[in-house]
Design a protein around this motif. Structure first.
Motif, PDB file in Angstrom:
ATOM      1  N   TYR A   1       0.829  -1.204   0.000  1.00 25.60           N
ATOM      2  CA  TYR A   1       0.000   0.000   0.000  1.00 25.60           C
ATOM      3  C   TYR A   1       0.860   1.249   0.000  1.00 25.60           C
ATOM      4  O   TYR A   1       2.079   1.208   0.213  1.00 25.60           O
ATOM      5  N   ASP A   2       0.212   2.369  -0.232  1.00 25.42           N
ATOM      6  CA  ASP A   2       0.813   3.692  -0.138  1.00 25.42           C
ATOM      7  C   ASP A   2      -0.269   4.601   0.436  1.00 25.42           C
ATOM      8  O   ASP A   2      -1.382   4.661  -0.093  1.00 25.42           O
ATOM      9  N   LEU A   3       0.032   5.304   1.502  1.00 23.22           N
ATOM     10  CA  LEU A   3      -0.978   6.130   2.167  1.00 23.22           C
ATOM     11  C   LEU A   3      -1.385   7.352   1.338  1.00 23.22           C
ATOM     12  O   LEU A   3      -2.295   8.091   1.732  1.00 23.22           O
ATOM     13  N   MET A   4      -0.754   7.563   0.195  1.00 24.15           N
ATOM     14  CA  MET A   4      -1.228   8.590  -0.729  1.00 24.15           C
ATOM     15  C   MET A   4      -2.446   8.108  -1.507  1.00 24.15           C
ATOM     16  O   MET A   4      -3.141   8.904  -2.133  1.00 24.15           O
ATOM     17  N   SER A   5      -2.685   6.820  -1.512  1.00 33.16           N
ATOM     18  CA  SER A   5      -3.793   6.216  -2.242  1.00 33.16           C
ATOM     19  C   SER A   5      -5.009   6.117  -1.323  1.00 33.16           C
ATOM     20  O   SER A   5      -4.934   5.558  -0.235  1.00 33.16           O
ATOM     21  N   GLN A   6      -6.138   6.662  -1.790  1.00 33.39           N
ATOM     22  CA  GLN A   6      -7.347   6.668  -0.961  1.00 33.39           C
ATOM     23  C   GLN A   6      -7.782   5.256  -0.544  1.00 33.39           C
ATOM     24  O   GLN A   6      -8.036   5.021   0.647  1.00 33.39           O
ATOM     25  N   PRO A   7      -7.926   4.298  -1.473  1.00 29.80           N
ATOM     26  CA  PRO A   7      -8.323   2.949  -1.035  1.00 29.80           C
ATOM     27  C   PRO A   7      -7.267   2.271  -0.171  1.00 29.80           C
ATOM     28  O   PRO A   7      -7.611   1.443   0.679  1.00 29.80           O
TER      29      PRO A   7
END
Length: 268
Positions: free
Chosen positions: A49-55
């Motif tokens: 994941y990447d916390l810049m991504s909403q989902p």
């Protein structure tokens, strides 16, 4: 690397030193957990994941609220880590986040991941019901939002914030107004339909529907849009969602708060 592809993944150019420093600070933060991971008892899923991504943020919050152990596999979209052949072959054939590996089983797409883990008993029923009537109401929102709220909030964010950052070109006022109008049509539906007579989107308590929706709406902060001004029900609902999900909500959104310059309790 095209702007549209980056936009779909919400990555950043690694030429933006200030943004990268801010992002690295958030990603390296220790995240509180309600129960410790015990790798000797069972192998946790690997969460990419990447916390810049909403989902990605939505699943991150859901996993923490579910007390579900997982292995942190942070993917730096801003550096194009998802675009390598190794990532495509070994991690996710679609070259996106979020995705999971569960003892060799690879799965992408946030809602598919949610349903898979719910079927395995990893997601509590108060977040994602198993009774088909209650579950269908949550699913109704998840299906609705993907091509409405999510799409239009993401397009507004891309037009106002991401494309100017990557290209150096400022969008016309007419273009901004067009995407703002499309976004607000769906915010109107949230305000007038989904939150009509309810504290949360599908009833009296928090579900995954609220978490997915809040993560989409919070992204617009970075494009200098304050949803609280025009939408009092959404304003009150966002406050309830944050309170129900903290401390994980604020951890997941720290990068959004930092870049937008608006803290979670910022005044209108």
């Amino acid at each position: 690397m095209s702007v549209s592809f980056l936009a779909s993944l919400l990555g950043l150019s690694n030429d933006e030193d200030q943004l990268q420093l801010a992002f690295d600070e958030v990603q390296n933060r220790r995240v509180p957990s309600r129960q410790p991971t015990n790798l000797r008892m069972s192998a946790p899923i690997r969460y990419y994941y990447d916390l810049m991504s909403q989902p990605s943020r939505a699943l991150f919050i859901i996993f923490r609220l579910s007390n579900m152990p997982f292995e942190d596999c942070v993917v730096a979209l801003r550096n194009g880590e998802h675009l390598t052949e190794d990532f495509k072959k070994e991690i996710n054939r679609f070259q996106r986040v979020p995705c999971i590996h569960d003892n060799g089983y690879k799965l992408a797409e946030s809602v598919a991941i949610l349903r898979y883990l719910s079927a395995k008993g990893k997601i509590p029923e108060h977040l994602y019901p198993k009774y088909f009537v209650d579950q269908s109401r949550v699913d109704e929102f998840l299906e609705w939002q993907h091509m409405s709220l999510r799409l239009t909030c993401a397009m507004y964010f891309r037009t106002v914030w991401l494309e100017p950052l990557l290209t150096g070109r400022t969008p016309t006022e007419a273009k901004i107004e067009t995407f703002r109008m499309h976004m607000e049509r769906n915010l109107d539906v949230v305000e007038e339909v989904w939150l009509e007579g309810k504290d949360f989107l599908t009833g009296s308590h928090l579900t995954v529907a609220d978490i997915f929706a809040a993560c989409e709406i919070e992204q617009t902060r970075m494009a200098d849009y304050d949803v609280r001004i025009k939408y009092p029900k959404i304003r009150a609902w966002l406050k309830r969602v944050r309170q129900s999900c903290n401390p994980y909500y604020d951890v997941a959104h720290e990068f959004v708060y930092k870049i937008s310059g608006t803290g979670p309790q910022a005044k209108l």
